[in-house]
Design a protein around this motif. Structure first.
Motif, PDB file in Angstrom:
ATOM      1  N   GLU A 284      21.893 -32.099  -2.377  1.00 43.16           N
ATOM      2  CA  GLU A 284      21.374 -31.647  -3.668  1.00 43.16           C
ATOM      3  C   GLU A 284      19.875 -31.365  -3.596  1.00 43.16           C
ATOM      4  O   GLU A 284      19.383 -30.391  -4.184  1.00 43.16           O
ATOM      5  N   LEU A 285      19.131 -32.204  -2.889  1.00 41.72           N
ATOM      6  CA  LEU A 285      17.693 -31.989  -2.741  1.00 41.72           C
ATOM      7  C   LEU A 285      17.407 -30.650  -2.081  1.00 41.72           C
ATOM      8  O   LEU A 285      16.547 -29.881  -2.528  1.00 41.72           O
ATOM      9  N   ASN A 286      18.128 -30.357  -1.008  1.00 41.06           N
ATOM     10  CA  ASN A 286      17.888 -29.121  -0.282  1.00 41.06           C
ATOM     11  C   ASN A 286      18.346 -27.901  -1.067  1.00 41.06           C
ATOM     12  O   ASN A 286      17.727 -26.834  -0.981  1.00 41.06           O
ATOM     13  N   ALA A 287      19.382 -28.060  -1.852  1.00 36.17           N
ATOM     14  CA  ALA A 287      19.814 -26.966  -2.726  1.00 36.17           C
ATOM     15  C   ALA A 287      18.735 -26.676  -3.771  1.00 36.17           C
ATOM     16  O   ALA A 287      18.481 -25.508  -4.102  1.00 36.17           O
ATOM     17  N   ALA A 288      18.104 -27.728  -4.269  1.00 40.34           N
ATOM     18  CA  ALA A 288      17.033 -27.550  -5.248  1.00 40.34           C
ATOM     19  C   ALA A 288      15.840 -26.814  -4.630  1.00 40.34           C
ATOM     20  O   ALA A 288      15.225 -25.952  -5.273  1.00 40.34           O
ATOM     21  N   CYS A 289      15.523 -27.148  -3.386  1.00 43.75           N
ATOM     22  CA  CYS A 289      14.435 -26.431  -2.694  1.00 43.75           C
ATOM     23  C   CYS A 289      14.744 -24.945  -2.631  1.00 43.75           C
ATOM     24  O   CYS A 289      13.891 -24.093  -2.925  1.00 43.75           O
ATOM     25  N   ARG A 290      15.960 -24.635  -2.237  1.00 43.07           N
ATOM     26  CA  ARG A 290      16.336 -23.230  -2.076  1.00 43.07           C
ATOM     27  C   ARG A 290      16.375 -22.495  -3.407  1.00 43.07           C
ATOM     28  O   ARG A 290      16.080 -21.292  -3.478  1.00 43.07           O
ATOM     29  N   ASN A 291      16.753 -23.186  -4.473  1.00 42.43           N
ATOM     30  CA  ASN A 291      16.786 -22.545  -5.787  1.00 42.43           C
ATOM     31  C   ASN A 291      15.429 -21.949  -6.156  1.00 42.43           C
ATOM     32  O   ASN A 291      15.354 -20.888  -6.779  1.00 42.43           O
ATOM     33  N   CYS A 292      14.368 -22.632  -5.765  1.00 43.71           N
ATOM     34  CA  CYS A 292      13.027 -22.169  -6.130  1.00 43.71           C
ATOM     35  C   CYS A 292      12.372 -21.318  -5.043  1.00 43.71           C
ATOM     36  O   CYS A 292      11.589 -20.425  -5.353  1.00 43.71           O
ATOM     37  N   HIS A 293      12.687 -21.586  -3.776  1.00 43.82           N
ATOM     38  CA  HIS A 293      11.915 -20.989  -2.682  1.00 43.82           C
ATOM     39  C   HIS A 293      12.661 -19.954  -1.851  1.00 43.82           C
ATOM     40  O   HIS A 293      12.045 -19.320  -0.987  1.00 43.82           O
ATOM     41  N   ASP A 294      13.947 -19.760  -2.071  1.00 46.42           N
ATOM     42  CA  ASP A 294      14.705 -18.826  -1.233  1.00 46.42           C
ATOM     43  C   ASP A 294      14.193 -17.392  -1.320  1.00 46.42           C
ATOM     44  O   ASP A 294      14.112 -16.687  -0.314  1.00 46.42           O
ATOM     45  N   ASP A 295      13.856 -16.948  -2.526  1.00 47.51           N
ATOM     46  CA  ASP A 295      13.376 -15.568  -2.683  1.00 47.51           C
ATOM     47  C   ASP A 295      12.078 -15.358  -1.906  1.00 47.51           C
ATOM     48  O   ASP A 295      11.882 -14.317  -1.265  1.00 47.51           O
ATOM     49  N   GLU A 296      11.199 -16.336  -1.970  1.00 47.14           N
ATOM     50  CA  GLU A 296       9.936 -16.249  -1.252  1.00 47.14           C
ATOM     51  C   GLU A 296      10.166 -16.186   0.253  1.00 47.14           C
ATOM     52  O   GLU A 296       9.532 -15.403   0.971  1.00 47.14           O
ATOM     53  N   LEU A 297      11.085 -17.009   0.751  1.00 48.75           N
ATOM     54  CA  LEU A 297      11.373 -17.022   2.182  1.00 48.75           C
ATOM     55  C   LEU A 297      11.999 -15.704   2.626  1.00 48.75           C
ATOM     56  O   LEU A 297      11.692 -15.186   3.702  1.00 48.75           O
ATOM     57  N   ALA A 298      12.880 -15.153   1.808  1.00 50.44           N
ATOM     58  CA  ALA A 298      13.502 -13.876   2.150  1.00 50.44           C
ATOM     59  C   ALA A 298      12.457 -12.767   2.203  1.00 50.44           C
ATOM     60  O   ALA A 298      12.460 -11.922   3.105  1.00 50.44           O
ATOM     61  N   GLU A 299      11.546 -12.776   1.242  1.00 48.74           N
ATOM     62  CA  GLU A 299      10.494 -11.768   1.203  1.00 48.74           C
ATOM     63  C   GLU A 299       9.566 -11.881   2.408  1.00 48.74           C
ATOM     64  O   GLU A 299       9.015 -10.889   2.890  1.00 48.74           O
ATOM     65  N   SER A 300       9.387 -13.109   2.909  1.00 55.39           N
ATOM     66  CA  SER A 300       8.470 -13.333   4.021  1.00 55.39           C
ATOM     67  C   SER A 300       9.087 -13.012   5.378  1.00 55.39           C
ATOM     68  O   SER A 300       8.411 -13.136   6.401  1.00 55.39           O
ATOM     69  N   ASP A 301      10.355 -12.569   5.388  1.00 53.72           N
ATOM     70  CA  ASP A 301      11.051 -12.327   6.650  1.00 53.72           C
ATOM     71  C   ASP A 301      10.992 -13.592   7.504  1.00 53.72           C
ATOM     72  O   ASP A 301      10.512 -13.592   8.633  1.00 53.72           O
TER      73      ASP A 301
END
Length: 498
Positions: free
Chosen positions: A69-86
């Motif tokens: 659950e903790l890691n899912a929460a991280c991705r909920n907020c930061h996945d778009d940023e990581l995808a944009e950063s390649d």
């Protein structure tokens, strides 16, 4: 009753009451600030009482489910940023069974392998909680040993990988080899330095046929009596674009409302949500940065005590006054300057951060918002040094009409750069987006005016950054030199790195 027996009885009763109170706060509701197991990071402290934002799985769950659950929460907020950063170390790559050998070293499948919250004693820049030589885990053995397969890296210590301006774990868009080689020969300063998107945005002119004057203002008589506010609006881009008072003060009246609708739905103090109805890009990015993080859509709402008790089958057994005591405190809707963990001016401590904090609500002066609003709160050395920097000189020249649009460099030029989507230019209001690691700033900001080699060296020089780039850098990052040499020494059939 003997004295010792009384003391033991009191101690047991007090312990039971305290334990019950703690259990109630954990399971039902209440202010859990006192239960924090350690200080949260500078980004997350704004919603630290909203525990369910990260601990979404509930309280009584297994360690494995909690980690998930903790890691899912991280991705909920930061996945778009990581995808944009390649992302250089994407999670999907390390989920493959062929990467299983690496899971025991640094399990990149989980954010919490590198970022552990509530551990201030080991938290480093970027909220990293591993020792800074973490690259050694995967790049020090066999064919992955960079000290062997890259002569330029022989003898280097692993704690310099991510601290010398050479590599970042996630975002290497300005640091990968092909990009370094491509831009290796750029001069330190462009012939015509200008922020291209800023120039494009400032060159855009509103449709003159839409322009409104002070006499066109539609508002209650009490608002019209504020001649300063009306005059500020009449000189603004809002008036120039045909945006009347009701668009903000009576947003619920809909588009093109009648005067009667405006008066019926009038609000003296529109909130940030009213601004975001038109300025969607700005509103979205504002909630992603530290200034507006409390408005982020992923932050959990306060628990309701009656719902929590109903899950436990105890709702009907509790009187209303107990339910009132067990309500979660609602965090303030917006951050106050006093809550910041970076140097701030004491006289700004009372300010709450919203659109009107930086933009005068009627004149909507973006020039003030670009510099004076920032310096009015921030009291760090980098901000104070700006007013003696070449960047400020350029900004003053542009304001005076002596420099072309986009040639001035304000605080916002670097920390809130313009973005373009479908030929629409907007200001990125997530002021942290290009802040850490600071090499993220190179492509969207620095390279509009400076060469890549100069930009990497300047951003790697902490003293120069603190002086707000007054003078030349005393550092040189050799990554471009190594990349050029490596490519020149490659055999013709060898592929470039990416």
């Amino acid at each position: 009753m003997p004295r010792n027996a009384i003391l033991w009885t009191v101690w047991i009763l007090a312990s039971l009451i305290a334990s019950g109170g703690v259990a109630a706060m954990i399971l039902v509701g209440g202010d859990r600030t006192s239960l924090l197991i350690g200080e949260t990071t500078g980004a997350h402290h704004q919603f630290e009482v909203s525990c369910e934002t990260c601990h979404a799985g509930g309280t009584l769950v297994s360690a494995k489910k909690m980690e998930s659950e903790l890691n899912a929460a991280c991705r909920n907020c930061h996945d778009d940023e990581l995808a944009e950063s390649d992302d250089s170390h994407p999670r999907k790559k390390f989920r493959s069974p062929r990467m299983a050998d690496y899971w025991e070293r640094v399990d990149v499948r989980n954010c919490t392998s590198c970022h552990v919250e509530h551990r201030p004693e080991i938290t480093r820049p970027g909220a990293v909680t591993l020792p800074m030589n973490y690259c050694i885990a995967c790049h020090s053995e066999g064919e992955r040993d960079v000290r062997v397969n890259r002569p330029s890296h022989a003898g280097l210590e692993y704690d310099t990988c991510a601290s010398a301006g050479c590599h970042n774990f996630h975002d290497n868009r300005a640091l990968y080899e092909d990009f370094l080689v491509k831009h290796a020969e750029q001069p330190w300063l462009a012939d015509k330095p200008v922020h291209a998107l800023t120039a494009k945005r400032r060159a855009a002119q509103p449709d003159a046929s839409l322009a409104l004057a002070a006499a066109d203002a539609v508002a209650p008589d009490t608002a019209l009596a504020d001649t300063k506010a009306i005059a500020g609006w009449a000189e603004s881009n809002h008036a120039a674009g045909g945006v009347n008072c009701g668009a903000c003060h009576a947003a619920e009246a809909g588009k093109s409302p009648s005067a009667a609708d405006v008066l019926a739905n009038w609000s003296d103090a529109p909130d940030t949500a009213s601004c975001a109805k038109c300025h969607r890009d700005q509103g979205k990015t504002f909630s992603m940065g530290r200034h507006g993080m409390r408005g982020h859509k992923e932050i959990a709402t306060p628990r309701k005590a009656d719902r929590q008790l109903a899950k436990l089958g105890l709702k009907d057994a509790m009187p209303d006054w107990v339910l009132g005591m067990l309500e979660d405190p609602a965090p303030p809707a917006r951050m106050k300057v006093a809550e910041a963990r970076v140097p701030m001016h004491a006289e700004a401590a009372h300010k709450t951060l919203g659109c009107g904090t930086c933009h005068d609500v009627h004149s909507v002066d973006t020039r003030r918002a670009a510099v004076e609003a920032c310096a009015g709160c921030h009291a760090d050395e980098h901000t104070k040094a700006y007013f003696d920097s070449p960047h400020y000189t350029l900004w003053q020249a542009e304001l005076a009409g002596e420099g072309a649009p986009g040639t001035g460099v304000s605080c916002a030029s670097c920390h809130m750069p313009k973005t373009e989507t479908r030929d629409r230019v907007a200001t990125n209001h997530n002021q942290n987006d290009v802040l850490r690691p600071n090499e993220k700033m190179i492509r969207p900001v620095c390279m509009d005016c400076h060469g890549l080699r100069f930009a990497i060296d300047a951003l790697a020089d902490a003293d120069l950054v603190q002086r707000n780039f007054q003078g030349r850098t005393a550092r040189h990052v050799e990554s471009i030199d190594w990349a050029v040499r490596r490519v020149s020494e490659k055999k013709p059939d060898e592929d470039g790195d990416r």
